[in-house]
Write a protein that holds these residues in place. Structure first.
Motif, PDB file in Angstrom:
ATOM      1  N   ILE A  14       8.860   3.526   3.959  1.00 33.65           N
ATOM      2  CA  ILE A  14      10.311   3.760   3.204  1.00 33.65           C
ATOM      3  C   ILE A  14      10.256   3.343   1.771  1.00 33.65           C
ATOM      4  O   ILE A  14      11.109   3.935   0.866  1.00 33.65           O
ATOM      5  CB  ILE A  14      11.483   2.973   3.857  1.00 33.65           C
ATOM      6  N   PHE A  15       9.363   2.726   1.426  1.00 33.60           N
ATOM      7  CA  PHE A  15       9.174   2.076   0.066  1.00 33.60           C
ATOM      8  C   PHE A  15       8.887   3.235  -0.828  1.00 33.60           C
ATOM      9  O   PHE A  15       9.382   3.421  -1.742  1.00 33.60           O
ATOM     10  CB  PHE A  15       8.344   1.030  -0.064  1.00 33.60           C
ATOM     11  N   ARG A  16       7.717   4.012  -0.641  1.00 34.64           N
ATOM     12  CA  ARG A  16       7.402   5.306  -1.555  1.00 34.64           C
ATOM     13  C   ARG A  16       8.669   6.120  -1.425  1.00 34.64           C
ATOM     14  O   ARG A  16       9.075   6.889  -2.326  1.00 34.64           O
ATOM     15  CB  ARG A  16       6.292   5.779  -0.967  1.00 34.64           C
TER      16      ARG A  16
ATOM     17  N   GLN B 164       0.894  -1.130  -0.052  1.00 34.37           N
ATOM     18  CA  GLN B 164      -0.243  -0.011   0.110  1.00 34.37           C
ATOM     19  C   GLN B 164       0.769   1.410  -0.140  1.00 34.37           C
ATOM     20  O   GLN B 164       0.447   2.245  -0.507  1.00 34.37           O
ATOM     21  CB  GLN B 164      -0.779   0.123   1.364  1.00 34.37           C
ATOM     22  N   LEU B 165       2.038   1.044   0.512  1.00 34.64           N
ATOM     23  CA  LEU B 165       3.085   2.366   0.662  1.00 34.64           C
ATOM     24  C   LEU B 165       4.057   2.260  -0.262  1.00 34.64           C
ATOM     25  O   LEU B 165       4.938   2.987  -0.007  1.00 34.64           O
ATOM     26  CB  LEU B 165       3.415   2.337   2.159  1.00 34.64           C
ATOM     27  N   GLY B 166       4.064   1.563  -1.322  1.00 32.72           N
ATOM     28  CA  GLY B 166       4.746   1.735  -2.250  1.00 32.72           C
ATOM     29  C   GLY B 166       5.711   0.656  -2.644  1.00 32.72           C
ATOM     30  O   GLY B 166       6.531   0.587  -3.728  1.00 32.72           O
TER      31      GLY B 166
ATOM     32  N   ASP C  61      21.629  -4.035   3.780  1.00 29.64           N
ATOM     33  CA  ASP C  61      21.912  -2.473   4.387  1.00 29.64           C
ATOM     34  C   ASP C  61      21.321  -1.513   3.322  1.00 29.64           C
ATOM     35  O   ASP C  61      21.808  -0.582   2.896  1.00 29.64           O
ATOM     36  CB  ASP C  61      23.463  -2.388   4.198  1.00 29.64           C
ATOM     37  N   ILE C  62      19.995  -1.949   2.836  1.00 28.61           N
ATOM     38  CA  ILE C  62      19.402  -0.814   2.041  1.00 28.61           C
ATOM     39  C   ILE C  62      18.523  -0.300   2.929  1.00 28.61           C
ATOM     40  O   ILE C  62      17.443  -0.424   3.235  1.00 28.61           O
ATOM     41  CB  ILE C  62      18.379  -1.546   0.871  1.00 28.61           C
ATOM     42  N   THR C  63      19.234   0.861   3.511  1.00 29.25           N
ATOM     43  CA  THR C  63      18.282   1.706   4.721  1.00 29.25           C
ATOM     44  C   THR C  63      18.005   3.240   4.322  1.00 29.25           C
ATOM     45  O   THR C  63      17.230   3.727   4.919  1.00 29.25           O
ATOM     46  CB  THR C  63      19.335   1.976   5.648  1.00 29.25           C
TER      47      THR C  63
ATOM     48  N   GLY D 136      14.855  -4.861   4.025  1.00 30.69           N
ATOM     49  CA  GLY D 136      14.473  -5.638   5.113  1.00 30.69           C
ATOM     50  C   GLY D 136      14.232  -5.029   6.264  1.00 30.69           C
ATOM     51  O   GLY D 136      13.224  -4.449   6.512  1.00 30.69           O
ATOM     52  N   ARG D 137      15.285  -4.976   7.248  1.00 28.16           N
ATOM     53  CA  ARG D 137      15.012  -4.374   8.758  1.00 28.16           C
ATOM     54  C   ARG D 137      14.733  -2.995   8.509  1.00 28.16           C
ATOM     55  O   ARG D 137      14.064  -2.312   9.459  1.00 28.16           O
ATOM     56  CB  ARG D 137      16.435  -4.677   9.503  1.00 28.16           C
ATOM     57  N   ALA D 138      15.136  -2.235   7.665  1.00 30.66           N
ATOM     58  CA  ALA D 138      14.948  -0.880   7.487  1.00 30.66           C
ATOM     59  C   ALA D 138      13.302  -0.442   7.326  1.00 30.66           C
ATOM     60  O   ALA D 138      12.854   0.689   7.598  1.00 30.66           O
ATOM     61  CB  ALA D 138      15.846  -0.066   6.379  1.00 30.66           C
ATOM     62  N   ALA D 139      12.820  -1.350   6.871  1.00 30.07           N
ATOM     63  CA  ALA D 139      11.169  -1.094   6.782  1.00 30.07           C
ATOM     64  C   ALA D 139      10.648  -1.422   8.109  1.00 30.07           C
ATOM     65  O   ALA D 139       9.260  -1.115   8.241  1.00 30.07           O
ATOM     66  CB  ALA D 139      10.621  -2.057   5.748  1.00 30.07           C
ATOM     67  N   GLN D 140      10.971  -1.902   9.258  1.00 33.72           N
ATOM     68  CA  GLN D 140      10.225  -2.293  10.475  1.00 33.72           C
ATOM     69  C   GLN D 140      10.034  -0.703  10.932  1.00 33.72           C
ATOM     70  O   GLN D 140      10.959  -0.412  11.507  1.00 33.72           O
ATOM     71  CB  GLN D 140      11.302  -3.057  11.322  1.00 33.72           C
TER      72      GLN D 140
END
Length: 338
Positions: free
Chosen positions: A233-235, A31-33, A202-204, A224-228
């Motif tokens: 963060i995707f959009r 939903q957020l990209g 490490d895509i942060t 991965g972890r950066a989306a928690q």
């Protein structure tokens, strides 16, 4: 970008994470990209297929397409049957896990432990690809330790077997999640194969995503972890890759609404008892680095009722409006002045 017949809206993906990327969270990320999301890994052992845990992990009811299920195991025939079972349940893409470094998984010769047996890897790839008529993808690591990197050999086998896409985490099994991801191996794999390659590790930030795409030549990045706690963060990454500019921090009111909707979906998915407990980690990720966030997390972790937890989250985000209309990260230890 395509995976087989499936056209993806962008090249910023959600990494499958055990205990995190359940259906409510995957749906929120899409939903957020996020252009693509894969389920938590599901066990290939047929004795576990009907268990509550495995059934939840492969539940895609109402999820935005394409629906992808990650499977884990070490027996080619069992993995092939598991792939067919999940396709029968609606999976449109099957992903094979050869990347998990967790001891419990590797001790069963699953996940990244498989990289030590290239013959078995080839048998698994052939068995799964030949078992189903949907695209099969592979997630793996650069090797089992720094002295034994075999990502190029695995990638060549995968392409020959008919794997539709590779996702490569730029660490070995021995590295776990420590140290910095190395991207030169991802670049070498991308140069060696003709199928799409996704860079993971490490895509942060939006800047890091652009850098990794540039230095590896990869077709996509996997977060991965950066989306928690920050599913937007995707959009942010997608916008930056397209425009070179940054989106502003999200509005407090928007995050409050997203969080409350996420919690409702989470409770419905897990039920009252598990729902309130498994939501705690998500809430903790959302509030970290926010003013008064740690104090709130400690109070919230003592609540054992879904409605009380939901009310507490609603009230916390209402209080954040006192710091500004947008989320204020990085001032978590600075209480609001009287």
């Amino acid at each position: 970008m395509n995976i087989g017949p499936h056209s993806l809206r962008n090249n910023v993906f959600v990494a499958p994470m055990a205990g995190v990327t359940d259906r409510p969270f995957r749906q929120l990320c899409k939903q957020l990209g996020a252009g693509y999301a894969v389920s938590e890994m599901a066990a290939s052992d047929p004795r576990l297929w009907q268990s509550e845990k495995t059934s939840r992990r492969t539940n895609h009811d109402g999820e935005m397409e394409p629906k992808a299920v990650q499977i884990a195991g070490a027996d080619p025939a069992m993995l092939a049957d598991c792939a067919k079972h999940n396709v029968d349940r609606g999976a449109q893409i099957i992903d094979i896990n050869m990347g998990c470094p967790v001891k419990k998984v590797c001790n069963s010769w699953c996940g990244s432990a498989l990289l030590q047996n290239e013959k078995l890897v080839g048998q698994i790839l052939d068995a799964v690809v030949n078992a189903v008529d949907v695209p099969v993808t592979l997630k793996f690591r650069t090797g089992w330790n720094r002295e034994n990197k075999n990502a190029l050999a695995i990638a060549a086998m995968a392409e020959q077997s008919g794997i539709a896409m590779l996702t490569l985490h730029g660490r070995t099994r021995a590295d776990g999640y420590s140290g910095e991801a190395e991207y030169e191996t991802i670049a070498a794999v991308k140069a060696a194969v003709k199928i799409p390659v996704v860079a993971n590790g490490d895509i942060t930030t939006p800047e890091r995503a652009r850098h990794v795409l540039a230095v590896t030549g990869a077709d996509a990045v996997m977060v991965g972890r950066a989306a928690q706690g920050r599913p937007w963060i995707f959009r942010e990454i997608d916008h930056f890759l397209r425009t070179g500019t940054h989106l502003p921090a999200p509005m407090v009111a928007e995050v409050q609404e997203l969080m409350l909707e996420h919690l409702q979906a989470h409770y419905a998915f897990y039920g009252e008892y598990l729902g309130v407990r498994t939501a705690r980690k998500h809430i903790g990720w959302y509030v970290r680095d926010l003013p008064e966030g740690e104090q709130f997390r400690q109070r919230m972790n003592r609540l054992e009722d879904c409605q009380l937890q939901w009310n507490a989250v609603r009230d916390f985000f209402e209080s954040q409006a006192a710091y500004g209309e947008r989320l204020q990260y990085g001032i978590a230890d600075q209480p609001l002045a009287a």
